[in-house]
Write an enzyme that holds these catalytic residues in place. Structure first.
Site, PDB file in Angstrom:
ATOM      1  N   HIS A   1       5.883  -0.556  -2.741  1.00  0.00           N
ATOM      2  CA  HIS A   1       5.493   0.229  -3.915  1.00  0.00           C
ATOM      3  C   HIS A   1       5.588   1.734  -3.667  1.00  0.00           C
ATOM      4  O   HIS A   1       4.967   2.521  -4.371  1.00  0.00           O
ATOM      5  CB  HIS A   1       4.072  -0.155  -4.341  1.00  0.00           C
ATOM      6  CG  HIS A   1       3.961  -1.570  -4.824  1.00  0.00           C
ATOM      7  ND1 HIS A   1       2.780  -2.261  -4.891  1.00  0.00           N
ATOM      8  CD2 HIS A   1       4.915  -2.437  -5.249  1.00  0.00           C
ATOM      9  CE1 HIS A   1       3.001  -3.484  -5.344  1.00  0.00           C
ATOM     10  NE2 HIS A   1       4.284  -3.620  -5.562  1.00  0.00           N
TER      11      HIS A   1
ATOM     12  N   GLY B   1      -4.825  -9.060   3.382  1.00  0.00           N
ATOM     13  CA  GLY B   1      -5.554  -8.179   2.470  1.00  0.00           C
ATOM     14  C   GLY B   1      -4.969  -8.069   1.090  1.00  0.00           C
ATOM     15  O   GLY B   1      -5.049  -7.011   0.477  1.00  0.00           O
ATOM     16  N   SER B   2      -4.391  -9.156   0.592  1.00  0.00           N
ATOM     17  CA  SER B   2      -3.872  -9.131  -0.776  1.00  0.00           C
ATOM     18  C   SER B   2      -4.300 -10.380  -1.514  1.00  0.00           C
ATOM     19  O   SER B   2      -4.242 -11.482  -0.966  1.00  0.00           O
ATOM     20  CB  SER B   2      -2.345  -9.045  -0.773  1.00  0.00           C
ATOM     21  OG  SER B   2      -1.841  -9.144  -2.104  1.00  0.00           O
TER      22      SER B   2
ATOM     23  N   CYS C   1      15.658  21.205  -9.491  1.00  0.00           N
ATOM     24  CA  CYS C   1      16.408  21.390 -10.736  1.00  0.00           C
ATOM     25  C   CYS C   1      15.746  22.431 -11.627  1.00  0.00           C
ATOM     26  O   CYS C   1      16.224  22.727 -12.716  1.00  0.00           O
ATOM     27  CB  CYS C   1      16.584  20.057 -11.477  1.00  0.00           C
ATOM     28  SG  CYS C   1      15.065  19.335 -12.128  1.00  0.00           S
TER      29      CYS C   1
ATOM     30  N   ASN D   1       0.828  -1.208   0.000  1.00  0.00           N
ATOM     31  CA  ASN D   1       0.000   0.000   0.000  1.00  0.00           C
ATOM     32  C   ASN D   1       0.863   1.258   0.000  1.00  0.00           C
ATOM     33  O   ASN D   1       1.958   1.274   0.562  1.00  0.00           O
ATOM     34  CB  ASN D   1      -0.925   0.011   1.218  1.00  0.00           C
ATOM     35  CG  ASN D   1      -1.859  -1.192   1.225  1.00  0.00           C
ATOM     36  OD1 ASN D   1      -2.094  -1.791   0.177  1.00  0.00           O
ATOM     37  ND2 ASN D   1      -2.369  -1.552   2.384  1.00  0.00           N
ATOM     38  N   VAL D   2       0.347   2.309  -0.606  1.00  0.00           N
ATOM     39  CA  VAL D   2       1.094   3.566  -0.724  1.00  0.00           C
ATOM     40  C   VAL D   2       0.445   4.674   0.100  1.00  0.00           C
ATOM     41  O   VAL D   2       0.747   5.847  -0.072  1.00  0.00           O
ATOM     42  CB  VAL D   2       1.198   4.005  -2.209  1.00  0.00           C
ATOM     43  CG1 VAL D   2       2.025   3.008  -3.001  1.00  0.00           C
ATOM     44  CG2 VAL D   2      -0.181   4.173  -2.852  1.00  0.00           C
TER      45      VAL D   2
ATOM     46  N   CYS E   1      16.044  14.905 -12.020  1.00  0.00           N
ATOM     47  CA  CYS E   1      17.191  14.982 -11.105  1.00  0.00           C
ATOM     48  C   CYS E   1      17.082  14.008  -9.932  1.00  0.00           C
ATOM     49  O   CYS E   1      18.029  13.863  -9.154  1.00  0.00           O
ATOM     50  CB  CYS E   1      17.371  16.417 -10.587  1.00  0.00           C
ATOM     51  SG  CYS E   1      16.156  16.904  -9.335  1.00  0.00           S
TER      52      CYS E   1
HETATM   53 ZN   LIG Z   1      14.394  17.884 -10.467  1.00  0.00          ZN
END
Ligand SMILES: [Zn+2]
Length: 288
Positions: free
Chosen positions: A131, A231-232, A193, A114-115, A142
């Protein structure tokens, strides 16, 4: 000792009982591998579960995001809206139960697909985000990693009148928006950048998980006494490979999730049951 709520000996639809699961977890050195099913109770939809949105909406792929500026623009416009729902989500009883198992010294590692950051919000430490995490951005030019909240402030400043209502948000923070609305969205670039395109620091479909992160997970699994999948459905190889590795090494695998999973044949313990119910009961059994 406080009485633990009585749980049924057998969980309907399961091959195993809560006792089987408790016996395994009480042995300690458990490595948890969690997936989207753990966060559905927090209002974050599951791509592939019973309420999954995969049929309604194809998730962003790495190839589209990196090669198609229009696709990238679409993602960020949708995500600008969808991220607020992800950010507002709160950990549920399942997340808190995992943190309790860790606090009781029973976990050898905690890996999540999970993210959403909800394990950490629920009190867990040393979470390996297989993930990545939606709370950060990475610059494609960059490599600078920055806080998503900071990007949100810049996007709000650049899009003061962009606030369409959305009903559906995907687990990756993406949301549905019509094209004419997307055209009115202004994206901003990397500050480090001065112009590099930004990507959420998550692994998209079609993208490879960084090698060192995978190796870290294999190390955790190889040192574990058991692997507990929560849960997967194990539909993607990035998570399933750890089940295969554990099974190959003779490390028992337990799977608790609603519905069938790709790893069922490899599982020593298999519970087809809601995590928000089973995990607090499990904590009661092994820490009582
Ligand atoms: Zn950058």
């Amino acid at each position: 000792m406080t009485a633990v709520p009585t749980a049924p000996l057998a969980v309907p639809g399961s091959d195993s009982s809560l006792d089987d699961l408790a016996d395994l977890v009480a042995g300690g050195d458990v490595v948890v591998l969690s997936g989207a099913g753990l966060s559905t109770d927090s209002g974050i939809p599951d791509y592939r579960g019973a309420t999954g949105s995969l049929r309604r909406h194809t998730p962003m792929t790495y190839q589209t995001f990196t090669r198609d500026p229009r696709g990238r623009h679409r993602y960020w416009a949708r995500s600008f809206v969808g991220w607020r729902q992800i950010r507002a989500a709160r950990p549920n009883d399942g997340h808190r139960a995992v943190a309790d198992l860790q606090a009781a010294g029973l976990l050898g590692g905690l890996i999540t697909q999970n993210v959403d950051g909800l394990h950490q919000a629920g009190g867990a430490r040393d979470v390996v985000e297989l993930h990545g995490g939606l709370d950060r951005t990475v610059c494609l030019a960059c490599g600078d990693v920055a806080d998503r909240g900071e990007l949100d402030e810049r996007l709000r400043a650049a899009n003061p009148d962009f606030g369409p209502r959305v009903d559906e948000v995907n687990p990756d923070g993406d949301a549905e928006l019509p094209d004419e609305v997307l055209d009115g969205f202004l994206m901003v670039d990397c500050l480090a950048c001065g112009g590099g395109p930004l990507k959420p620091d998550v692994v998209f479909f079609g993208e490879t998980v960084p090698r060192d992160r995978v190796e870290r997970c294999f190390e955790l699994v190889e040192q574990a006494c058991s692997l507990l999948v929560l849960g997967s459905s194990l539909a993607v190889m990035s998570g399933y490979r750890f089940v295969l590795r554990a099974a190959k090494l003779g490390i028992p695998v337990a799977i608790v999730t609603v519905g069938p999973t790709r790893g069922d044949a490899k599982a020593a313990v298999r519970l087809d049951a809601p995590l928000g119910t089973v995990l607090p009961q499990l904590v009661g059994r092994v820490t009582g």
